[in-house]
Scaffold this motif. Structure first.
Motif: not given
Length: 437
Positions: A44-59, A70-78
């Protein structure tokens, strides 16, 4: 993908550097409420866009739920979050409200993220953006190489993400995926701006973010791979009953249906129509341990398919609200077939001219429906309205409305070949026949 042989006078370029470790080190997996609260506050305190990804267990597991976020944002890290331990991430979703999410192939991850309470209000899809930019390959690894000059290791993309604890190499892979997304977003935005396509991309991203959840198919069993090889309605009934039995068992065991019985075995049983468990056991695809251990269940499903009354057998083609398959148009409606052929040609030419995949310029289903039932009169404003009602975005409408309208208006069905005149009874025919007197 096969590589192009290097010409004798060419010198291979240097290998791109491999991303092997997260820039800030590998963070611990977040698996309790206290740690999640810290992540929420940091992002919430980070800046700029947030990278978002998810891993499923297909198969490996039933359904498409996420097993790592998984998320990553400037000021918040990963942050790496375990949704099996934390199935409600709505607080994190609220903290990111109004923030631009950066995802790759967003349509794949948005449904499972929504199940956790996370829904973006605005997004940037780097896979979709790569298509609009005309990149020849749009997988994450290929796009990172093209635009960032880096290599991503992808050997863990198809592992069983429901494994606990998750191995450290898998977590490193997951952390690196979100580490590249924001730089990739910036490089793609620059490329799209140079091509005059950034506004097109914004409209596409807005449509993805605003799209309602996908509607489950009315008859999901019809998605069985190889169904085209099933010829009779009775065989279709066997496919349906086997599919339903397999799906119920997979749901009960929380496993992928294909691990219990592959689609190829379902189709083989339907084509062979074995009437005893012994005959079923001899059918290709039923020799594996998982298939044989449930042989009575599969035999019961086959018997149920054979017992369906003739009046209740499934049709080869499910009823729909759309036009018939295009291959039947020439016989059913030659004028519609001509309209579709002409419209497809101009849309293909427009897509090639602008470096776009055809399906990204205009959805094929929208074009088919327009050609089958065009507005009357066939004028640009009416065509634009009809395509807009089918979900076409303004940028698409600006490009295709005029050319498609003109192409359809000028389309003419192919003339049938003239029949040869019938010879009089007893008359000789052929090149050696005598000339009439």
């Amino acid at each position: 993908m096969t590589s192009t042989p290097t010409e004798p006078d060419q010198v291979p370029g240097p290998e791109l550097p491999l991303l092997s470790a997260p820039a800030d080190g590998l963070p611990p997996v977040v698996a309790d409420e206290a740690a999640l609260a810290q992540v929420v506050a940091a992002f919430a305190a980070g800046t700029g866009p947030v990278a978002v990804d998810a891993e499923r267990a297909s198969g490996y597991r039933y359904g498409q739920r996420a097993f790592l976020v998984q998320l990553r944002r400037a000021g918040a890290g990963t942050a790496l979050i375990d949704p099996a331990a934390l199935p409600d991430l709505s607080a994190l979703g609220q903290a990111l409200e109004g923030v631009e999410w950066v995802l790759h192939a967003a349509n794949q991850d948005l449904p499972c993220l929504a199940d956790l309470g996370m829904r973006p209000t605005t997004l940037f899809d780097t896979e979709l953006g790569s298509r609009l930019a005309g990149l020849p390959r749009v997988g994450l690894g290929a796009v990172v190489e093209e635009l960032l000059g880096l290599r991503l290791a992808k050997e863990h993309s198809a592992v069983d993400w429901s494994t606990r604890p998750l191995p450290e190499p898998w977590l490193t892979y997951a952390a690196l995926d979100v580490e590249v997304l924001v730089p990739l977003r910036d490089a793609l935005a620059e490329r799209l701006e140079e091509q005059g396509k950034l506004e097109w991309a914004r409209q596409e991203f807005a449509a993805v973010a605003a799209a309602p959840p996908p509607v489950p198919p009315a008859e999901p069993w019809r998605r069985t791979s190889g169904l085209h090889a099933v010829r009779s309605r009775r065989q279709l009934a066997v496919v349906r009953e086997l599919w339903l039995a397999r799906d119920a068992e997979a749901r009960r065991k929380d496993t992928s249906p294909g691990r219990l019985l592959p689609d190829s075995a379902v189709v083989a049983a339907a084509r062979a129509v074995p009437r005893t468990p012994q005959a079923l056991a001899a059918t290709p695809g039923f020799t594996g341990r998982a298939s044989r251990s449930r042989l009575p269940l599969w035999a019961e499903a086959v018997a149920a398919g054979l017992a369906v009354p003739d009046a209740d057998l499934p049709a080869h083609q499910p009823r729909g609200d759309g036009p018939p398959p295009p291959r039947a148009w020439a016989a059913k409606d030659p004028e519609a077939a001509a309209r579709l052929s002409a419209a497809r040609a101009v849309v293909t030419a427009l897509a090639e001219e602008r470096g776009l995949p055809v399906e990204n310029l205009l959805q094929p289903d929208a074009l088919r429906r327009l050609a089958w039932a065009p507005p009357s009169p066939l004028e640009p404003d009416a065509v634009r309205a009809a395509l807009a009602a089918r979900g076409a975005r303004p940028w698409q409408l600006d490009l295709v409305t005029g050319p498609v309208t003109a192409a359809m208006a000028g389309a003419e069905p192919e003339a049938e070949p003239e029949a040869e005149p019938e010879a009089e009874p007893g008359a000789e025919v052929g090149p050696d026949a005598p000339a009439p007197q």
